[in-house]
Every structure is written in C-alpha cells, then in structure tokens.
Design a protein around this motif. Structure first.
Motif, PDB file in Angstrom:
ATOM      1  N   PHE A  52     -29.954  48.577  16.202  1.00  0.00           N
ATOM      2  CA  PHE A  52     -30.898  48.119  17.204  1.00  0.00           C
ATOM      3  C   PHE A  52     -31.278  46.652  16.974  1.00  0.00           C
ATOM      4  CE2 PHE A  52     -35.297  47.797  18.825  1.00  0.00           C
ATOM      5  CZ  PHE A  52     -35.056  48.114  20.150  1.00  0.00           C
ATOM      6  N   LEU A  53     -31.542  46.293  15.712  1.00  0.00           N
ATOM      7  CA  LEU A  53     -31.895  44.909  15.390  1.00  0.00           C
ATOM      8  C   LEU A  53     -30.724  43.961  15.633  1.00  0.00           C
ATOM      9  CD1 LEU A  53     -34.068  45.399  12.190  1.00  0.00           C
ATOM     10  CD2 LEU A  53     -34.813  44.409  14.357  1.00  0.00           C
ATOM     11  N   ASP A  54     -29.510  44.421  15.366  1.00  0.00           N
ATOM     12  CA  ASP A  54     -28.334  43.590  15.652  1.00  0.00           C
ATOM     13  C   ASP A  54     -28.258  43.262  17.141  1.00  0.00           C
ATOM     14  OD1 ASP A  54     -27.566  43.494  13.018  1.00  0.00           O
ATOM     15  OD2 ASP A  54     -26.124  45.142  13.185  1.00  0.00           O
ATOM     16  N   GLN A  55     -28.597  44.239  17.983  1.00  0.00           N
ATOM     17  CA  GLN A  55     -28.605  43.988  19.427  1.00  0.00           C
ATOM     18  C   GLN A  55     -29.645  42.944  19.795  1.00  0.00           C
ATOM     19  OE1 GLN A  55     -28.958  48.227  20.660  1.00  0.00           O
ATOM     20  NE2 GLN A  55     -27.260  47.738  22.020  1.00  0.00           N
ATOM     21  N   ILE A  56     -30.822  43.029  19.182  1.00  0.00           N
ATOM     22  CA  ILE A  56     -31.877  42.056  19.467  1.00  0.00           C
ATOM     23  C   ILE A  56     -31.422  40.659  19.058  1.00  0.00           C
ATOM     24  CG2 ILE A  56     -34.226  41.327  18.909  1.00  0.00           C
ATOM     25  CD1 ILE A  56     -34.977  44.224  18.538  1.00  0.00           C
ATOM     26  N   ARG A  57     -30.771  40.541  17.902  1.00  0.00           N
ATOM     27  CA  ARG A  57     -30.340  39.229  17.421  1.00  0.00           C
ATOM     28  C   ARG A  57     -29.269  38.627  18.325  1.00  0.00           C
ATOM     29  NH1 ARG A  57     -30.503  42.240  12.398  1.00  0.00           N
ATOM     30  NH2 ARG A  57     -32.380  41.687  11.224  1.00  0.00           N
ATOM     31  N   ARG A  58     -28.405  39.479  18.884  1.00  0.00           N
ATOM     32  CA  ARG A  58     -27.356  38.962  19.768  1.00  0.00           C
ATOM     33  C   ARG A  58     -27.931  38.500  21.108  1.00  0.00           C
ATOM     34  NH1 ARG A  58     -24.276  43.416  17.751  1.00  0.00           N
ATOM     35  NH2 ARG A  58     -24.771  44.621  19.628  1.00  0.00           N
ATOM     36  N   VAL A  59     -28.987  39.175  21.565  1.00  0.00           N
ATOM     37  CA  VAL A  59     -29.610  38.809  22.834  1.00  0.00           C
ATOM     38  C   VAL A  59     -30.887  38.027  22.501  1.00  0.00           C
ATOM     39  CG1 VAL A  59     -30.451  39.649  25.056  1.00  0.00           C
ATOM     40  CG2 VAL A  59     -28.726  40.935  23.819  1.00  0.00           C
ATOM     41  N   HIS A  60     -30.699  36.792  22.080  1.00  0.00           N
ATOM     42  CA  HIS A  60     -31.814  35.975  21.587  1.00  0.00           C
ATOM     43  C   HIS A  60     -32.023  34.796  22.528  1.00  0.00           C
ATOM     44  CE1 HIS A  60     -34.634  34.650  18.550  1.00  0.00           C
ATOM     45  NE2 HIS A  60     -34.106  33.443  18.568  1.00  0.00           N
ATOM     46  N   ASN A  61     -32.128  35.084  23.819  1.00  0.00           N
ATOM     47  CA  ASN A  61     -32.330  34.013  24.778  1.00  0.00           C
ATOM     48  C   ASN A  61     -33.425  34.397  25.771  1.00  0.00           C
ATOM     49  OD1 ASN A  61     -30.742  36.019  25.868  1.00  0.00           O
ATOM     50  ND2 ASN A  61     -29.703  34.665  27.287  1.00  0.00           N
ATOM     51  N   VAL A  62     -33.829  33.421  26.559  1.00  0.00           N
ATOM     52  CA  VAL A  62     -34.917  33.629  27.508  1.00  0.00           C
ATOM     53  C   VAL A  62     -34.378  34.276  28.783  1.00  0.00           C
ATOM     54  CG1 VAL A  62     -36.659  32.480  28.921  1.00  0.00           C
ATOM     55  CG2 VAL A  62     -36.193  31.668  26.600  1.00  0.00           C
ATOM     56  N   VAL A  63     -35.054  35.308  29.253  1.00  0.00           N
ATOM     57  CA  VAL A  63     -34.719  35.937  30.522  1.00  0.00           C
ATOM     58  C   VAL A  63     -35.719  35.449  31.557  1.00  0.00           C
ATOM     59  CG1 VAL A  63     -34.434  38.099  31.761  1.00  0.00           C
ATOM     60  CG2 VAL A  63     -33.803  37.956  29.347  1.00  0.00           C
ATOM     61  N   ALA A  64     -35.213  34.839  32.619  1.00  0.00           N
ATOM     62  CA  ALA A  64     -36.069  34.331  33.691  1.00  0.00           C
ATOM     63  C   ALA A  64     -35.636  34.942  35.010  1.00  0.00           C
ATOM     64  CB  ALA A  64     -35.983  32.800  33.767  1.00  0.00           C
ATOM     65  N   GLY A  65     -36.506  34.830  36.012  1.00  0.00           N
ATOM     66  CA  GLY A  65     -36.148  35.314  37.335  1.00  0.00           C
ATOM     67  C   GLY A  65     -36.414  36.796  37.509  1.00  0.00           C
ATOM     68  N   PRO A  66     -35.619  37.489  38.313  1.00  0.00           N
ATOM     69  CA  PRO A  66     -35.915  38.884  38.676  1.00  0.00           C
ATOM     70  C   PRO A  66     -36.054  39.825  37.486  1.00  0.00           C
ATOM     71  CG  PRO A  66     -34.218  37.980  40.100  1.00  0.00           C
ATOM     72  CD  PRO A  66     -34.449  36.959  39.023  1.00  0.00           C
ATOM     73  N   ALA A  67     -35.256  39.609  36.439  1.00  0.00           N
ATOM     74  CA  ALA A  67     -35.332  40.537  35.305  1.00  0.00           C
ATOM     75  C   ALA A  67     -36.704  40.516  34.658  1.00  0.00           C
ATOM     76  CB  ALA A  67     -34.253  40.192  34.276  1.00  0.00           C
ATOM     77  N   ALA A  68     -37.361  39.366  34.687  1.00  0.00           N
ATOM     78  CA  ALA A  68     -38.672  39.258  34.056  1.00  0.00           C
ATOM     79  C   ALA A  68     -39.731  40.068  34.789  1.00  0.00           C
ATOM     80  CB  ALA A  68     -39.091  37.790  33.995  1.00  0.00           C
TER      81      ALA A  68
END
Length: 244
Positions: free
Chosen positions: A135-151
């Motif tokens: 689970f933590l490995d997934q968090i580290r790979r997705v380490h960017n800002v999400v903007a727009g509709p997903a937020a």
C-alpha cells in the motif's frame, strides 16, 4: 497590499512615480504549503506482548478556493517501521534503510487566494506487514498533485474526519483503495487534522506552523500513547499540478 498616499506620489515625477505606483499595485505572490512529518515519540505501545509496534503513517493536503470548492489534493506515506517503547524518531531524517524505505517525504500544494488548506494524518499499527508495504509503495509511486474533477471527491459540504480526507485523497490519486476497508484488521492509533485559512496566515505573517498531536487509547489490555509533531511551511515558490 502596500498602501502609498497619493500626496507622496504627486511629489514624484517620471519613472520614479511610475515605479511607486506599480509597487503599490503589485499583487501578493501566491503561497505553496509544504507538509513535513517531524517527529514521533512512542511513550507506550499498542503491542505489549511483543514489546514493539509496526507503524505506518499516511497523510494528505487538500485545498479549497474562496468559494469552498475543492481545488487539489496530494498524498504522502511513511513506514512500515518497527518502534519500541520510549523510542523517539526524527521522521524527516530517519528510515529503516530497507529498499524503498526512508524519511517521511514532504508533500506540497498551492494555497488558493482567500482559500483554505486541510492537512490530515493517520497513524496505524500494522498487522499485515506485506499488505501495508504494498500500500505504501503505491502511495510513493503516486506522489503528485491531483487537480480538477478528481479533487471533487473532497466535497466542501461533507463533514470529513482526517481518515476520510486521506482516503479520499488516495482515491483521487487513482489508487482506488479505501483506507478504512484496506486496514479493517489493523489498529488506527490516531488521526489529526489542521484547517488553515490563507487570509489568516497572511494577516499574521505566519509562514511556519508546528502542530502537535497526541494519540492515546486502549486495545484490550494494551494502552498506547504516541506523541506526533508535523510541520507546515508556507513558501512563495510555485508548483505545477499534474492532472490525472
């Protein structure tokens, strides 16, 4: 905004007067907030039989504009680390040394003008070591800002706990996991949240906030006590969100 009397400007002439006018009208630079987990002190453990707890920390920043509409979210994680009673960890400087492990990395998010920022952290005692590491490995790979509709998973009207903020942020990042369901067999030792308003921070000229959090509780006969501190630093440097 800097206010300069018109009588003073009238006494100036040419380029100097123009420079003063432009200075007085110059907009304030937008701020970027940085969340950095600082320290963790294990005063008492959740696992008194083994005399050690295996911990993970998940955290997020979420921003809202002046109308209360969600703008962006970013996530971070730390662990899984073995902690013993009385141990104090500098989260910004230490890790286990195992592959993929290390200090708790800071996360950054732009703070909208007249908007607000919510910083959220959850501390979990892990039962399934391998699942938590994945689970933590997934968090580290997705380490960017999400903007727009997903937020917009982070609705401004819903009352969210820190755990729900973190879970919603992870879902917005595309991990597709609900933190509550993922760790239903594990122990949530504590959660903390800070709500900061851009106008208040500017008025106080406050660029650094250290937030203490105390996590105390009991699981069967085991009584745990953790002291966590995390920092929020405001900068004028800009970051560019990555849409997903």
């Amino acid at each position: 905004m800097l206010s300069i009397p018109r009588s003073f400007i009238a006494r100036l002439s040419g380029p100097l007067a123009l420079s003063v006018v432009l200075l007085s009208c110059a907009p304030q630079k937008p701020l970027t907030a940085e969340l950095q987990p600082h320290s963790l002190h294990a005063l008492n453990l959740e696992e008194t039989v083994s005399q050690r707890d295996e911990l993970m920390l998940a955290y997020s920043l979420a921003s809202y504009d002046a109308q209360g509409k969600p703008v962006g979210v970013v996530n971070g994680g730390w662990g899984v680390e073995t902690v013993r009673r009385g141990q104090r960890l500098d989260l910004a400087a230490t890790g286990s040394g195992a592959p993929g492990k290390g200090p708790a990395q800071p996360i950054r998010l732009a703070l909208p003008r007249n908007g607000r920022l919510v910083a959220s952290l959850v501390l979990i005692e892990v039962d399934d070591y391998n699942r938590a590491n994945q689970f933590l490995d997934q968090i580290r790979r997705v380490h960017n800002v999400v903007a727009g509709p997903a937020a917009f998973l982070l609705t401004a009207t819903e009352v969210l706990t820190p755990l729900k903020y973190v879970a919603a942020g992870l879902a917005a990042s595309g991990i597709g996991l609900k933190l509550v369901d993922q760790f239903d067999d594990d122990d949530l030792l504590g959660q903390s949240s800070a709500d900061l308003r851009e106008a208040d921070l500017r008025a106080k000229k406050q660029r650094f906030v250290r937030i203490p959090a105390t996590f105390k509780g009991q699981n069967l006969r085991d009584v745990f006590d953790y002291q966590l501190e995390y920092d929020i630093l405001l900068r004028t440097a800009q970051i560019r969100p990555a849409r997903q």
